[in-house]
Design a protein around this motif. Structure first.
Motif, PDB file in Angstrom:
ATOM      1  N   GLY A   2      -5.490  28.372  25.180  1.00  0.00           N
ATOM      2  CA  GLY A   2      -4.655  27.366  25.820  1.00  0.00           C
ATOM      3  C   GLY A   2      -3.662  27.970  26.795  1.00  0.00           C
ATOM      4  N   GLY A   8      -1.567  23.707  27.717  1.00  0.00           N
ATOM      5  CA  GLY A   8      -0.340  23.111  27.193  1.00  0.00           C
ATOM      6  C   GLY A   8       0.493  22.455  28.276  1.00  0.00           C
ATOM      7  N   ILE A  12      -0.920  18.577  28.639  1.00  0.00           N
ATOM      8  CA  ILE A  12      -0.049  17.903  27.677  1.00  0.00           C
ATOM      9  C   ILE A  12       1.363  17.688  28.226  1.00  0.00           C
ATOM     10  CG2 ILE A  12       1.015  18.095  25.385  1.00  0.00           C
ATOM     11  CD1 ILE A  12      -1.500  19.736  24.573  1.00  0.00           C
ATOM     12  N   LEU A  13       2.020  18.769  28.660  1.00  0.00           N
ATOM     13  CA  LEU A  13       3.433  18.688  29.030  1.00  0.00           C
ATOM     14  C   LEU A  13       3.686  17.827  30.271  1.00  0.00           C
ATOM     15  CD1 LEU A  13       6.300  19.583  28.372  1.00  0.00           C
ATOM     16  CD2 LEU A  13       5.912  21.604  29.768  1.00  0.00           C
ATOM     17  N   THR A  39       8.932  30.347  27.205  1.00  0.00           N
ATOM     18  CA  THR A  39       7.880  30.684  26.244  1.00  0.00           C
ATOM     19  C   THR A  39       7.278  32.048  26.576  1.00  0.00           C
ATOM     20  OG1 THR A  39       7.378  28.340  25.992  1.00  0.00           O
ATOM     21  CG2 THR A  39       5.712  29.889  25.230  1.00  0.00           C
TER      22      THR A  39
END
Length: 81
Positions: A2, A8, A12-13, A39
């Protein structure tokens, strides 16, 4: 996998920030990049402590990617949301 493919942030974000938080596309991407940067920083620290970072390769990649990132960010202002 991912992290390698940007799943991510891209899948998704960004949709969450646009649909649920009500951000426009450019703000969602900028906010997502900041979140991913933090991150990544944590990952650098953890992998660095385990001596699993090839500093030479990282610097070579950075030399190419930093100017490309600056150009891309400036160009993105011209792209409609």
């Amino acid at each position: 996998m991912g992290g390698l493919l940007g799943i991510g942030g891209g899948i998704i974000l960004i949709p969450m920030l646009t649909a649920w938080a009500g951000l426009d596309q450019h703000s969602a991407h900028g906010t997502g990049i900041v979140a991913v940067a933090f991150t990544a920083l944590i990952g650098v620290v953890v992998y660095g402590r385990g001596a699993a970072v090839d500093v030479t390769a990282a610097l070579q990649i950075a030399v190419v990617m930093l100017p490309a990132t600056i150009f891309s960010a400036r160009y993105s202002r011209r792209v409609p949301a």
